[in-house]
Design a protein around this motif. Structure first.
Motif, PDB file in Angstrom:
ATOM      1  N   PHE A  98      25.235 -14.137 -11.199  1.00  0.00           N
ATOM      2  CA  PHE A  98      24.390 -13.773 -10.201  1.00  0.00           C
ATOM      3  C   PHE A  98      22.995 -13.008 -10.800  1.00  0.00           C
ATOM      4  N   ARG A  99      23.510 -11.703 -11.268  1.00  0.00           N
ATOM      5  CA  ARG A  99      22.536 -10.805 -11.711  1.00  0.00           C
ATOM      6  C   ARG A  99      21.384 -10.490 -10.664  1.00  0.00           C
ATOM      7  N   LEU A 100      21.947 -10.294  -9.625  1.00  0.00           N
ATOM      8  CA  LEU A 100      20.940  -9.691  -8.284  1.00  0.00           C
ATOM      9  C   LEU A 100      20.697  -8.168  -8.709  1.00  0.00           C
ATOM     10  N   ILE A 101      19.692  -7.777  -8.151  1.00  0.00           N
ATOM     11  CA  ILE A 101      19.340  -6.400  -8.203  1.00  0.00           C
ATOM     12  C   ILE A 101      19.829  -5.412  -7.134  1.00  0.00           C
ATOM     13  N   ASN A 102      21.027  -4.544  -7.475  1.00  0.00           N
ATOM     14  CA  ASN A 102      21.645  -3.907  -6.482  1.00  0.00           C
ATOM     15  C   ASN A 102      21.299  -2.983  -5.612  1.00  0.00           C
ATOM     16  N   HIS A 103      19.993  -2.513  -6.066  1.00  0.00           N
ATOM     17  CA  HIS A 103      19.313  -1.351  -5.282  1.00  0.00           C
ATOM     18  C   HIS A 103      18.370  -2.129  -4.188  1.00  0.00           C
ATOM     19  N   LEU A 104      17.979  -3.404  -4.357  1.00  0.00           N
ATOM     20  CA  LEU A 104      17.247  -3.910  -3.474  1.00  0.00           C
ATOM     21  C   LEU A 104      18.108  -4.991  -2.271  1.00  0.00           C
ATOM     22  N   SER A 105      17.556  -4.925  -1.137  1.00  0.00           N
ATOM     23  CA  SER A 105      18.200  -5.749  -0.011  1.00  0.00           C
ATOM     24  C   SER A 105      18.204  -7.253  -0.406  1.00  0.00           C
ATOM     25  N   ALA A 106      18.993  -7.849   0.550  1.00  0.00           N
ATOM     26  CA  ALA A 106      19.115  -9.523   0.118  1.00  0.00           C
ATOM     27  C   ALA A 106      17.606 -10.053   0.208  1.00  0.00           C
ATOM     28  N   PHE A 107      16.935  -9.580   1.440  1.00  0.00           N
ATOM     29  CA  PHE A 107      15.458  -9.956   1.557  1.00  0.00           C
ATOM     30  C   PHE A 107      14.826  -9.559   0.454  1.00  0.00           C
ATOM     31  N   ASP A 108      14.743  -8.602  -0.214  1.00  0.00           N
ATOM     32  CA  ASP A 108      13.752  -8.069  -1.405  1.00  0.00           C
ATOM     33  C   ASP A 108      14.168  -8.662  -2.474  1.00  0.00           C
ATOM     34  N   ASN A 109      15.503  -9.112  -2.919  1.00  0.00           N
ATOM     35  CA  ASN A 109      15.700  -9.954  -3.685  1.00  0.00           C
ATOM     36  C   ASN A 109      15.379 -11.093  -4.159  1.00  0.00           C
ATOM     37  N   VAL A 110      15.067 -11.687  -2.891  1.00  0.00           N
ATOM     38  CA  VAL A 110      14.512 -13.076  -2.832  1.00  0.00           C
ATOM     39  C   VAL A 110      13.152 -13.256  -2.828  1.00  0.00           C
ATOM     40  N   ALA A 111      12.379 -11.987  -2.145  1.00  0.00           N
ATOM     41  CA  ALA A 111      11.043 -11.756  -2.233  1.00  0.00           C
ATOM     42  C   ALA A 111      10.625 -11.353  -3.585  1.00  0.00           C
ATOM     43  N   LEU A 112      11.462 -11.017  -4.433  1.00  0.00           N
ATOM     44  CA  LEU A 112      10.681 -10.317  -5.633  1.00  0.00           C
ATOM     45  C   LEU A 112       9.983 -11.322  -6.604  1.00  0.00           C
ATOM     46  N   PRO A 113      10.221 -12.431  -6.781  1.00  0.00           N
ATOM     47  CA  PRO A 113       9.472 -13.466  -7.388  1.00  0.00           C
ATOM     48  C   PRO A 113       8.106 -13.607  -6.782  1.00  0.00           C
ATOM     49  N   LEU A 114       8.063 -13.740  -5.423  1.00  0.00           N
ATOM     50  CA  LEU A 114       6.872 -14.065  -4.933  1.00  0.00           C
ATOM     51  C   LEU A 114       5.815 -12.537  -4.910  1.00  0.00           C
ATOM     52  N   ARG A 115       6.461 -11.665  -4.958  1.00  0.00           N
ATOM     53  CA  ARG A 115       5.972 -10.238  -4.999  1.00  0.00           C
ATOM     54  C   ARG A 115       5.080 -10.216  -6.336  1.00  0.00           C
ATOM     55  N   VAL A 116       6.067 -10.677  -7.347  1.00  0.00           N
ATOM     56  CA  VAL A 116       5.508 -10.528  -8.774  1.00  0.00           C
ATOM     57  C   VAL A 116       4.290 -11.522  -8.973  1.00  0.00           C
ATOM     58  N   ASN A 117       4.110 -12.498  -8.179  1.00  0.00           N
ATOM     59  CA  ASN A 117       3.102 -13.517  -8.281  1.00  0.00           C
ATOM     60  C   ASN A 117       1.752 -13.253  -7.219  1.00  0.00           C
ATOM     61  N   GLY A 118       2.108 -12.154  -6.547  1.00  0.00           N
ATOM     62  CA  GLY A 118       0.895 -11.598  -5.611  1.00  0.00           C
ATOM     63  C   GLY A 118       0.912 -12.261  -4.352  1.00  0.00           C
ATOM     64  N   THR A 119       1.790 -13.066  -3.959  1.00  0.00           N
ATOM     65  CA  THR A 119       1.856 -13.651  -2.457  1.00  0.00           C
ATOM     66  C   THR A 119       1.751 -12.626  -1.489  1.00  0.00           C
ATOM     67  N   SER A 120       0.949 -12.990  -0.464  1.00  0.00           N
ATOM     68  CA  SER A 120       0.949 -12.013   0.702  1.00  0.00           C
ATOM     69  C   SER A 120       2.345 -11.648   1.478  1.00  0.00           C
ATOM     70  N   GLU A 121       2.276 -10.249   2.160  1.00  0.00           N
ATOM     71  CA  GLU A 121       3.661 -10.140   2.716  1.00  0.00           C
ATOM     72  C   GLU A 121       3.898 -11.130   3.881  1.00  0.00           C
ATOM     73  N   ALA A 122       2.732 -11.502   4.654  1.00  0.00           N
ATOM     74  CA  ALA A 122       3.099 -12.241   6.082  1.00  0.00           C
ATOM     75  C   ALA A 122       3.604 -13.658   5.303  1.00  0.00           C
ATOM     76  N   VAL A 123       3.285 -14.308   4.052  1.00  0.00           N
ATOM     77  CA  VAL A 123       3.728 -15.447   3.776  1.00  0.00           C
ATOM     78  C   VAL A 123       5.177 -15.229   3.218  1.00  0.00           C
ATOM     79  N   ILE A 124       5.431 -14.261   2.563  1.00  0.00           N
ATOM     80  CA  ILE A 124       6.699 -13.748   2.095  1.00  0.00           C
ATOM     81  C   ILE A 124       7.780 -13.694   3.277  1.00  0.00           C
ATOM     82  N   LYS A 125       7.364 -12.939   4.421  1.00  0.00           N
ATOM     83  CA  LYS A 125       8.257 -12.878   5.343  1.00  0.00           C
ATOM     84  C   LYS A 125       8.835 -14.285   5.990  1.00  0.00           C
ATOM     85  N   ASN A 126       7.777 -15.071   6.025  1.00  0.00           N
ATOM     86  CA  ASN A 126       8.133 -16.453   6.602  1.00  0.00           C
ATOM     87  C   ASN A 126       8.828 -17.289   5.627  1.00  0.00           C
ATOM     88  N   HIS A 127       8.617 -17.378   4.349  1.00  0.00           N
ATOM     89  CA  HIS A 127       9.367 -18.290   3.374  1.00  0.00           C
ATOM     90  C   HIS A 127      10.648 -17.427   3.053  1.00  0.00           C
TER      91      HIS A 127
END
Ligand SMILES: Nc1ncnc2c1ncn2[C@@H]1O[C@H](COP(=O)(O)OP(=O)(O)O)[C@@H](O)[C@H]1O
Ligand SMILES: [Mg+2]
Length: 241
Positions: A98-127
């Motif tokens: 798995f190699r999940l990031i333990n100090h991040l929530s489930a949501f933030d683990n999944v959001a991370l690749p989108l945050r790295v590429n600069g996706t807006s938070e509104a889109v991140i929340k939806n996706h």
């Protein structure tokens, strides 16, 4: 990206690849295959056959001891170390552990690749919310990975790997910790992603999945690779490996 290899038609190409760890004998010997863009393959072989080792060369975690690995036309052996992350970002990986990031929530683990590429938070929340609903983790978005079961962590790892719709998805026994109903559902997610253009390689032990989803197999025996075409009438299309 430099180092285009002229003999590389596929998304991934292995030519005479061998891999050994330390001074042991070769775990993988003379591996030759090419994955066409948009193809879907299972990677099979018994425990210790070298499935995880082969996948790790595809996602650039290690280089072959001999031979040549090309990914997206880049000869990995010639690619500068600082260029590897740019290739790596185009690959979604589901790790066996798995190699999940333990100090991040489930949501933030999944959001991370989108945050790295600069996706807006509104889109991140939806996706992210939509995908977590699909993998049946909508009630666990605020949980940390360690408080989730093995099957839940596995689904979270899959969500993180596919959230970006990567060009290439590499999954190492991604349904090993879930029941058959969930395994089927996760497979449908991979199939859907594949239909949208993602090239997919899935290492699995599950004879059930292999027989239910008729895709060609890369099969490892004694360190060597055998390519087993899909058995359907349109196998010619799939067998271009
Ligand atoms: N980091 C490593 N160092 C030494 N040997 C390893 C390492 N990783 C895997 N191996 C060995 O390589 C062989 C193939 O392992 P692996 O790729 O994990 O197979 P599989 O995923 O098919 O079970 C096994 O004999 C394993 O013990
Ligand atoms: Mg393995």
């Amino acid at each position: 990206m430099a180092n285009f290899s002229p003999i590389t038609p596929g998304v991934v190409t292995f030519e005479s690849v061998g891999l050994r760890y330390d001074k042991s004998s070769e775990v993988l010997k003379d591996i030759n295959f090419s994955l066409r863009a948009g193809s879907f393959h299972f990677l099979t072989g018994k425990s210790g056959a070298g499935k995880s080792s082969l996948l790790s060369m595809i996602y650039l975690a290690q280089r072959p001891t001999r031979g040549q690995v090309s990914v997206f036309g880049n000869n990995v052996g010639l690619t500068k170390r600082q260029d590897l992350p740019f290739i790596r970002r185009r690959i979604g990986v589901v790790f066996q552990d798995f190699r999940l990031i333990n100090h991040l929530s489930a949501f933030d683990n999944v959001a991370l690749p989108l945050r790295v590429n600069g996706t807006s938070e509104a889109v991140i929340k939806n996706h992210v919310t939509e995908l977590l609903r699909w993998v049946e983790l909508e009630d666990y978005m605020k949980y940390k990975p360690q408080s989730l079961s093995g099957g839940q962590q596995q689904r979270l790892a899959i969500a993180r790997a596919v959230i970006n719709r990567p060009e290439l998805l590499v999954a190492d026994e991604p349904t090993g910790n879930v029941d058959n109903a969930i395994a089927q559902k996760l497979m449908r997610l991979f199939v859907q992603l594949n239909k949208q253009g993602t090239t997919v390689v899935i290492a699995t032990h599950s004879e059930r999945l292999i027989s239910e989803f008729n895709y060609p197999r890369l099969h490892l025996v004694d360190g060597k690779l055998r390519i087993i075409p899909a058995s359907s009438s349109n196998s010619e299309e799939n067998a271009n490996v």
